[in-house]
Design a protein around this motif. Structure first.
Motif, mmCIF file in Angstrom:
data_model
loop_
_atom_site.group_PDB
_atom_site.id
_atom_site.type_symbol
_atom_site.label_atom_id
_atom_site.label_comp_id
_atom_site.label_asym_id
_atom_site.label_seq_id
_atom_site.Cartn_x
_atom_site.Cartn_y
_atom_site.Cartn_z
ATOM 1 N N ALA A 20 -59.146 -121.271 2.914
ATOM 2 C CA ALA A 20 -60.892 -119.655 2.671
ATOM 3 C C ALA A 20 -61.050 -118.755 2.562
ATOM 4 C CB ALA A 20 -62.419 -120.258 4.144
ATOM 5 N N ALA A 21 -61.156 -118.082 1.933
ATOM 6 C CA ALA A 21 -61.045 -116.222 2.034
ATOM 7 C C ALA A 21 -62.337 -115.777 2.642
ATOM 8 C CB ALA A 21 -60.771 -116.189 0.121
ATOM 9 N N LEU A 22 -62.235 -115.187 3.442
ATOM 10 C CA LEU A 22 -63.023 -114.344 3.978
ATOM 11 C C LEU A 22 -63.293 -112.583 3.705
ATOM 12 C CD1 LEU A 22 -64.837 -113.607 6.371
ATOM 13 C CD2 LEU A 22 -62.740 -113.686 8.304
ATOM 14 N N GLY A 23 -64.283 -112.256 3.485
ATOM 15 C CA GLY A 23 -64.749 -110.911 3.531
ATOM 16 C C GLY A 23 -65.906 -110.403 3.325
ATOM 17 N N VAL A 24 -66.128 -108.742 2.510
ATOM 18 C CA VAL A 24 -67.342 -107.792 3.600
ATOM 19 C C VAL A 24 -67.397 -107.671 2.835
ATOM 20 C CG1 VAL A 24 -65.720 -106.366 4.964
ATOM 21 C CG2 VAL A 24 -68.148 -107.078 5.154
ATOM 22 N N GLY A 25 -68.924 -106.907 2.248
ATOM 23 C CA GLY A 25 -69.298 -106.649 1.357
ATOM 24 C C GLY A 25 -70.496 -105.626 2.624
ATOM 25 N N VAL A 26 -70.414 -104.488 2.057
ATOM 26 C CA VAL A 26 -71.504 -103.652 2.088
ATOM 27 C C VAL A 26 -72.809 -103.065 1.726
ATOM 28 C CG1 VAL A 26 -71.336 -101.347 3.962
ATOM 29 C CG2 VAL A 26 -69.073 -102.625 3.973
ATOM 30 N N VAL A 27 -74.056 -102.593 2.072
ATOM 31 C CA VAL A 27 -75.003 -102.139 1.656
ATOM 32 C C VAL A 27 -74.997 -101.270 2.093
ATOM 33 C CG1 VAL A 27 -77.403 -102.413 0.845
ATOM 34 C CG2 VAL A 27 -76.293 -104.558 1.337
ATOM 35 N N VAL A 28 -74.247 -99.502 1.775
ATOM 36 C CA VAL A 28 -74.563 -98.752 2.079
ATOM 37 C C VAL A 28 -75.752 -97.854 1.247
ATOM 38 C CG1 VAL A 28 -73.107 -95.944 1.795
ATOM 39 C CG2 VAL A 28 -72.239 -98.294 1.893
ATOM 40 N N SER A 58 -62.264 -106.918 13.430
ATOM 41 C CA SER A 58 -63.553 -107.583 13.134
ATOM 42 C C SER A 58 -64.340 -107.312 11.919
ATOM 43 C CB SER A 58 -64.545 -106.653 14.300
ATOM 44 O OG SER A 58 -64.521 -105.013 13.726
ATOM 45 N N ILE A 59 -65.506 -107.185 12.165
ATOM 46 C CA ILE A 59 -66.055 -107.600 10.491
ATOM 47 C C ILE A 59 -66.571 -106.122 10.553
ATOM 48 C CG2 ILE A 59 -68.266 -108.695 8.978
ATOM 49 C CD1 ILE A 59 -66.003 -110.698 9.587
ATOM 50 N N ALA A 60 -67.150 -106.024 11.557
ATOM 51 C CA ALA A 60 -67.531 -104.392 11.244
ATOM 52 C C ALA A 60 -66.521 -103.046 11.217
ATOM 53 C CB ALA A 60 -67.971 -104.267 12.763
ATOM 54 N N THR A 76 -68.752 -95.081 11.939
ATOM 55 C CA THR A 76 -68.442 -95.853 13.365
ATOM 56 C C THR A 76 -69.257 -97.182 13.183
ATOM 57 O OG1 THR A 76 -69.834 -94.880 14.386
ATOM 58 C CG2 THR A 76 -67.873 -93.406 14.544
ATOM 59 N N GLU A 77 -68.220 -98.235 13.311
ATOM 60 C CA GLU A 77 -68.386 -99.733 13.329
ATOM 61 C C GLU A 77 -69.901 -99.826 14.025
ATOM 62 O OE1 GLU A 77 -65.439 -102.424 15.556
ATOM 63 O OE2 GLU A 77 -63.922 -101.199 14.992
ATOM 64 N N ASP A 78 -70.329 -98.660 15.242
ATOM 65 C CA ASP A 78 -71.422 -99.095 16.183
ATOM 66 C C ASP A 78 -72.240 -98.882 14.894
ATOM 67 O OD1 ASP A 78 -70.696 -96.070 16.271
ATOM 68 O OD2 ASP A 78 -72.475 -96.077 17.287
ATOM 69 N N ARG A 79 -72.345 -97.887 13.575
ATOM 70 C CA ARG A 79 -73.669 -97.999 11.976
ATOM 71 C C ARG A 79 -73.693 -98.680 11.953
ATOM 72 N NH1 ARG A 79 -72.352 -92.134 10.218
ATOM 73 N NH2 ARG A 79 -74.147 -93.127 8.533
ATOM 74 N N VAL A 80 -72.306 -99.753 11.234
ATOM 75 C CA VAL A 80 -72.504 -101.385 10.616
ATOM 76 C C VAL A 80 -73.199 -102.488 11.020
ATOM 77 C CG1 VAL A 80 -71.140 -102.666 9.944
ATOM 78 C CG2 VAL A 80 -70.290 -100.353 9.736
ATOM 79 N N THR A 81 -74.556 -102.990 10.518
ATOM 80 C CA THR A 81 -75.227 -104.432 11.167
ATOM 81 C C THR A 81 -74.584 -105.202 9.491
ATOM 82 O OG1 THR A 81 -76.782 -103.198 11.773
ATOM 83 C CG2 THR A 81 -77.173 -105.224 11.660
ATOM 84 N N ILE A 93 -61.332 -122.819 -3.843
ATOM 85 C CA ILE A 93 -61.234 -122.622 -2.557
ATOM 86 C C ILE A 93 -62.780 -121.571 -1.475
ATOM 87 C CG2 ILE A 93 -60.790 -119.841 -1.131
ATOM 88 C CD1 ILE A 93 -58.540 -122.328 -1.916
ATOM 89 N N ASN A 94 -62.970 -122.363 -0.504
ATOM 90 C CA ASN A 94 -63.848 -121.325 0.238
ATOM 91 C C ASN A 94 -64.006 -120.035 0.511
ATOM 92 O OD1 ASN A 94 -65.891 -124.032 1.334
ATOM 93 N ND2 ASN A 94 -63.719 -124.266 2.366
ATOM 94 N N ARG A 95 -65.703 -119.920 -0.197
ATOM 95 C CA ARG A 95 -65.317 -118.097 0.147
ATOM 96 C C ARG A 95 -66.669 -117.824 0.850
ATOM 97 N NH1 ARG A 95 -66.424 -114.637 -5.848
ATOM 98 N NH2 ARG A 95 -68.433 -116.124 -5.408
ATOM 99 N N VAL A 96 -65.990 -117.023 1.781
ATOM 100 C CA VAL A 96 -66.770 -116.431 2.998
ATOM 101 C C VAL A 96 -66.919 -115.396 3.005
ATOM 102 C CG1 VAL A 96 -67.436 -116.176 5.466
ATOM 103 C CG2 VAL A 96 -66.815 -118.767 4.456
ATOM 104 N N THR A 97 -68.668 -114.254 2.424
ATOM 105 C CA THR A 97 -69.156 -112.962 2.902
ATOM 106 C C THR A 97 -69.496 -113.081 3.744
ATOM 107 O OG1 THR A 97 -68.477 -113.592 -0.301
ATOM 108 C CG2 THR A 97 -69.443 -111.154 0.719
ATOM 109 N N MET A 98 -68.961 -111.865 4.318
ATOM 110 C CA MET A 98 -69.695 -111.308 5.516
ATOM 111 C C MET A 98 -70.415 -109.821 4.176
ATOM 112 S SD MET A 98 -69.016 -113.684 7.610
ATOM 113 C CE MET A 98 -70.155 -112.431 9.152
#
Length: 168
Positions: A20-28, A58-60, A76-81, A93-98
């Motif tokens: 798997a590939a693990l990523g994160v996308g951020v809606v700003v 961590s993801i955040a 800061t991390e505490d502002r990320v949900t 490949i499993n793609r997991v996107t947080m």
């Protein structure tokens, strides 16, 4: 006769085979409700984000790092949900996107990776550009299902906060 106990191998003596590939996308989002999208040189528009470092990040923390690396915006991390986990398969490949969201002031993002992104633009939800990068489209559809966003199918698991005291 040997009376020494026979050693039983543990299950985790070998590292797992990557599948798997693990990523994160951020809606700003800014205070006016606009979101930040970058124009990739490949022609698609995308949210800030990228791979989670294999350093016990961590993801955040990955969201904060990617946002800073790609746009110069510092939160800061505490502002990320983190609100969802998306899963699809690309080339076997499993793609997991947080999926994460953060609200900022209408700051001026910088193009810090000009070899990848030509511009960052604040965009209204009623005026989303096309084409969107597939993982970004999947995240936007999970965030706001009412948006008319074309995207490849993905399994979506909504992330919810555990109420205080529920883990005891």
């Amino acid at each position: 006769m040997d009376s020494r106990p026979t050693e039983i191998p543990t299950r985790n003596t070998r590292p797992p085979v990557a599948q798997a590939a693990l990523g994160v996308g951020v809606v700003v989002q800014d205070e006016r409700g606009r979101i930040l999208l970058g124009r990739h040189h490949g022609g698609t528009w995308e949210l800030p984000g990228g791979k989670v470092d294999p350093t016990n990040e961590s993801i955040a923390a990955a969201a904060v790092r990617e946002l800073r690396e790609e746009t110069g915006l510092d939160v800061t991390e505490d502002r990320v949900t983190v609100f969802a986990m998306l899963h699809d398969v690309v080339a076997g490949i499993n793609r997991v996107t947080m999926a994460a969201v953060v609200t900022v002031q209408s700051e001026n993002p910088q193009v810090t990776e000009p070899h990848l992104i030509s511009t960052w633009e604040w965009t209204g939800l009623d005026d989303l550009p096309e084409p969107l990068f597939d993982p970004s489209a999947q995240i936007l559809a999970a965030w706001r299902p009412e948006l008319p966003v074309e995207h490849p199918p993905a399994h979506c698991l909504k992330v919810v906060a555990v109420p205080a005291g529920a883990d005891s």
